[in-house]
Design an enzyme around this catalytic site. Sequence first.
Site, PDB file in Angstrom:
ATOM      1  N   ARG A 294       0.792  -1.233   0.198  1.00 55.92           N
ATOM      2  CA  ARG A 294      -0.073  -0.018  -0.118  1.00 55.92           C
ATOM      3  C   ARG A 294       0.766   1.168   0.000  1.00 55.92           C
ATOM      4  O   ARG A 294       0.527   2.190  -0.846  1.00 55.92           O
ATOM      5  CB  ARG A 294      -0.924  -0.083   1.309  1.00 55.92           C
ATOM      6  CG  ARG A 294      -2.114  -1.166   0.903  1.00 55.92           C
ATOM      7  CD  ARG A 294      -3.072  -1.180   2.102  1.00 55.92           C
ATOM      8  NE  ARG A 294      -4.212  -2.178   1.576  1.00 55.92           N
ATOM      9  CZ  ARG A 294      -5.208  -2.453   2.381  1.00 55.92           C
ATOM     10  NH1 ARG A 294      -5.240  -2.038   3.741  1.00 55.92           N
ATOM     11  NH2 ARG A 294      -6.307  -3.059   1.851  1.00 55.92           N
ATOM     12  N   TYR A 429      -6.280  -0.585  -7.131  1.00 54.23           N
ATOM     13  CA  TYR A 429      -5.607  -1.861  -6.546  1.00 54.23           C
ATOM     14  C   TYR A 429      -5.042  -1.613  -5.267  1.00 54.23           C
ATOM     15  O   TYR A 429      -4.700  -0.461  -4.674  1.00 54.23           O
ATOM     16  CB  TYR A 429      -4.696  -2.473  -7.251  1.00 54.23           C
ATOM     17  CG  TYR A 429      -3.699  -2.023  -8.267  1.00 54.23           C
ATOM     18  CD1 TYR A 429      -2.905  -0.738  -7.550  1.00 54.23           C
ATOM     19  CD2 TYR A 429      -2.918  -2.390  -9.426  1.00 54.23           C
ATOM     20  CE1 TYR A 429      -1.529  -0.483  -7.965  1.00 54.23           C
ATOM     21  CE2 TYR A 429      -1.764  -1.825  -9.938  1.00 54.23           C
ATOM     22  CZ  TYR A 429      -1.185  -0.935  -9.215  1.00 54.23           C
ATOM     23  OH  TYR A 429      -0.074  -0.276  -9.777  1.00 54.23           O
ATOM     24  N   GLU A 430      -4.499  -2.872  -4.580  1.00 55.14           N
ATOM     25  CA  GLU A 430      -4.287  -2.705  -2.974  1.00 55.14           C
ATOM     26  C   GLU A 430      -5.111  -2.303  -2.149  1.00 55.14           C
ATOM     27  O   GLU A 430      -4.843  -1.517  -1.177  1.00 55.14           O
ATOM     28  CB  GLU A 430      -2.861  -1.917  -3.133  1.00 55.14           C
ATOM     29  CG  GLU A 430      -1.470  -2.704  -3.747  1.00 55.14           C
ATOM     30  CD  GLU A 430      -1.373  -4.336  -3.055  1.00 55.14           C
ATOM     31  OE1 GLU A 430      -1.314  -5.140  -4.098  1.00 55.14           O
ATOM     32  OE2 GLU A 430      -1.622  -4.563  -2.017  1.00 55.14           O
ATOM     33  N   GLY A 431      -6.539  -2.272  -2.546  1.00 55.61           N
ATOM     34  CA  GLY A 431      -7.492  -1.803  -1.571  1.00 55.61           C
ATOM     35  C   GLY A 431      -7.962  -0.355  -2.170  1.00 55.61           C
ATOM     36  O   GLY A 431      -6.938   0.446  -2.324  1.00 55.61           O
ATOM     37  N   GLN A 436      -9.150   2.203   1.981  1.00 53.45           N
ATOM     38  CA  GLN A 436      -8.012   2.621   2.540  1.00 53.45           C
ATOM     39  C   GLN A 436      -8.706   3.768   3.660  1.00 53.45           C
ATOM     40  O   GLN A 436      -8.234   3.857   4.892  1.00 53.45           O
ATOM     41  CB  GLN A 436      -7.287   3.403   1.740  1.00 53.45           C
ATOM     42  CG  GLN A 436      -6.592   2.780   0.634  1.00 53.45           C
ATOM     43  CD  GLN A 436      -5.729   1.869   1.284  1.00 53.45           C
ATOM     44  OE1 GLN A 436      -5.050   1.765   2.237  1.00 53.45           O
ATOM     45  NE2 GLN A 436      -5.563   0.608   0.398  1.00 53.45           N
TER      46      GLN A 436
END
Lengths: 573, 573
Positions: A294, A429-431, A436
Amino acid sequence: MPFRAPVTDFQFLFDHVVDFAQIIETERFAETDNDTRDAILLEAGKMVEEVMAPLQRVGDLQGAVLENGVVRTTPGFSDAYQQIAEGGWISMSALPENGGMGLPHSVTTAVNEMMGSGCLSLQLNPLMTQGQIEALEHHASDEVKEMFLSKLVTGEWSGTMNLTEPAAGSDVGALRTKAERNDDGTYSVTGQKIYITWGDNDFTSNVSHLVLARLPDGGNGTKGISLFIVPKFLPDENGDYVVPNTLKVVSLEHKLGIHGSPTAVMQYDGAKGWLVGKEHDGMKAMFTMMNNARLGVGGQGVGVAEAAYQHALAYAMDRVQGRSPIQGGTGSIMDHADVRRMLTGMKADIFAARAIEMACAVALDMGTATNAKDWHARAAFLTPIAKAFGTDTGIKVAEDGVQVHGGMGFIEETGAAQFSRDVRITAIYEGTNGIQSMDLVARKLMDGGDAAYAILDEIEDCAEKVRESMADLAEPLWQATETLREATEWMVAQGDLNDRFAGAVPFLRGFARVLGGYYHLRAAIAEGGEGPRSKLAKFYIKRLLPEHAGLLAHAMEGAGDLYALSPEELGAA
Amino acid sequence: MPFRAPVTDFQFLFDHVVDFAQIIETERFAETDNDTRDAILLEAGKMVEEVMAPLQRVGDLQGAVLENGVVRTTPGFSDAYQQIAEGGWISMSALPENGGMGLPHSVTTAVNEMMGSGCLSLQLNPLMTQGQIEALEHHASDEVKEMFLSKLVTGEWSGTMNLTEPAAGSDVGALRTKAERNDDGTYSVTGQKIYITWGDNDFTSNVSHLVLARLPDGGNGTKGISLFIVPKFLPDENGDYVVPNTLKVVSLEHKLGIHGSPTAVMQYDGAKGWLVGKEHDGMKAMFTMMNNARLGVGGQGVGVAEAAYQHALAYAMDRVQGRSPIQGGTGSIMDHADVRRMLTGMKADIFAARAIEMACAVALDMGTATNAKDWHARAAFLTPIAKAFGTDTGIKVAEDGVQVHGGMGFIEETGAAQFSRDVRITAIYEGTNGIQSMDLVARKLMDGGDAAYAILDEIEDCAEKVRESMADLAEPLWQATETLREATEWMVAQGDLNDRFAGAVPFLRGFARVLGGYYHLRAAIAEGGEGPRSKLAKFYIKRLLPEHAGLLAHAMEGAGDLYALSPEELGAA
């Protein structure tokens, strides 16, 4: 205009804004010194400028393709990858006992950001491998470390991360991929995974996939999930990794951007794998990988912003049009106030986003070095802000970059549009940035706000010290911090998480706005209030910081009226 | 999910928010009544849903190409164009004596917006022709009208607008294209023009180009420019337009979006043309075309926003993921507060942008019908706001639409990304949004602010009336209007235009934010404060209106510190 690595910006941040010095005072990082750090930044910058940046357009025009089940990558990527691997840029922060350099993560973060400026598609490959190395270092058995780490650290193999399935995206717990125990202690993994970044390539001799799957006795939800490492090739009797595993790339996605990065649908059919961490406890290891990823994605946002900014600035300096509205101007469109407003705003936002990124990286390093609760908490608190604000900034700056180009911005050959297309994925992406923000207002405020208040106290202490000498900067920042404190208190006080979630995104953005002001103030203080960084700080605090008020008002509205409109009413024309 | 034309939204706006009734009370538009208006909206909506919307993806995947000097358009465009022409959708507002329907421009604006939702690339073609018809009606000689108007009104021919040259974009006055007088009263035009939307096609029998060029005795700058109409085919001795003129499409641009719309580089080599308006006075006629095109482009932004919103809403309603965080939810991601926040925000912004668009169109109609100075001034004042806010909204809503889709948003097949790519041009062409903002704070405040204050007075009168009965909406709006009044007064007071320009973009955005709040309040009042539009108004006023404060603070900073950083300092890493 060729990309120029912002090495001196990183040095300035390290030395004057995010206190890198405290890292190398720790035992863990005692072998790093400022000279080493600077030499690495310079060397990395040179590599990015010479090796990666020239591939940016090529990756867009000749993206990865799947031919007869094999991924063919962009011309030039293979050679560049070898140089990245040989330069040691993949394993800077891997532990020396595993073949890495053991450098602070903050140095790696800076290098990764520059690589993201150079060629985002290609940078993603080592970024994934770095995350895998870190997950294995923390969670794998000695056997698994032995098998995989040395190959990943040298870049002979690359790594991927397999979470998402068609019905399990943000809700990882819904995954259906199965694992079964084999007699020899290994496992068989079966299922389909989607959105697998660099799911395959034609320049590493093997690809090792970290795959989340559920054992037959794994419970429902995230708690029943285990993590496995599943290589593309298995060892033969001589230990050579040449035996194909039962996995394959089904297809590659046709995407808005990062065409050079193959995004795969992966199929596992009883593929052989090894457990990482404990059974049913795979999310823990995956979170190690995800948290650092992240921050890395936040850095991608900043990296693309930097490249887009330089690209737009060069265009503006070069583009002559109309009478100059000012005396002693350059004659280019730089003389126009609105173009200046855009470019200075881009630069000011990049500074803020990069400072937050580096502050988060420093907190991570301090957590690693001291294992102190406060540093862990700060790193955890800053991670979603660094990710979401870094990527929001990437998108906004790339958009402004297109706008600075006028009509040329819409023409693909110019390259401005590509930055905008490429960077768009980083907010997803990555949450997603929504995820977040929810992480920030729920999990990261579970301490009753301690980590948040520690940051606010730090800002107010700093502002207090220069409240008279630099009143025009310190005063608005101090006021904004008070408003942010109220909003934070409001968040902490909400018992119903949904009331927090309703304002999560504007809260995160408001927090980042104020935090960015703080780092700008520190830069101005370091300059004694005179110089280019002080002028940039003034621009930010006078023109951009005021946005916090609207964002934080929005943040404190709660969930009630958000559901007042029924889905039917939302749909009614 | 197929596009559904928002006919009832237009009806509501006409009846309750922008006072359409006053238009049809005028003599000029006396033949229009509400039934006619509604029948037209319904019919147009049906055509858009059935004929245009299915071509949206096709236009992206199979864009226009240049083959052996001939433009080949997207499969299906030709048939659709014939239906648009035969339906009379090109010439709704053309004068009856020229073969049009003489309808109010506000009805045409609504229809154009829906067509922009359906297929932006194709909609651009008739939009250009409409602008040309209007320019000819106002400025052409009877001979030129006779030659061109009847063909344009039926759609047998299409029209283009040729302003930009490589060294003359926003600075039109720098153009180099030359015109010379021929003996027969016609002219010969020579030069290169770029960014020519629909520069050619394969479905109209002729294309007539409005071209800005300079006569040998034309002075420098914009005052020496004349306007010519230059057809692709000239008449033979029988009056049949079959003789090729000396002009050609040199190339088509490779663009970020609107692939279905051919954007041409045009070369004129002594091409035969006819004067429109007076010699050296071409900018006046071009401005007629541009002003209405600006409103039309604002409508394109709103139209794409509407389509992107519907697309995202349908996805969210359909996408099941995770446990529902609320009781009695739908089970889809619609139950998540952050998804609701995005979708409701999109809808609220679309309402605001569309209301501004329609208010501008109504002011145009009232100006046409009454020739009253105040109406002309209001239309002129609202035009840049409608253009810039409409297109900013299009970009923002399309971006949010991508975000609602999560990972799917980045995959081109989903279609969400296309809205985002297509709509990006609307903030650039017809004068960038920066140019719109400069127009607003300079030319449109040359009246000392009269047109602006008239709007602010209207807002405060309205808010005043419901200050007690609807305090939660009226009070914040009233306060915001006061802040806007201060910012407007500040703008008017700046003698150095560059101080205005430095804050032009945030001023325009702040103005639009407040104006949007006003139209939301009017919608709520029309509902008696209860109902879906009142809930949407509450969302807007509580959560989005607060943004005005940050924007207007930014707007009033002046140009001084904007130039404090030298180009070198901006470039220094």
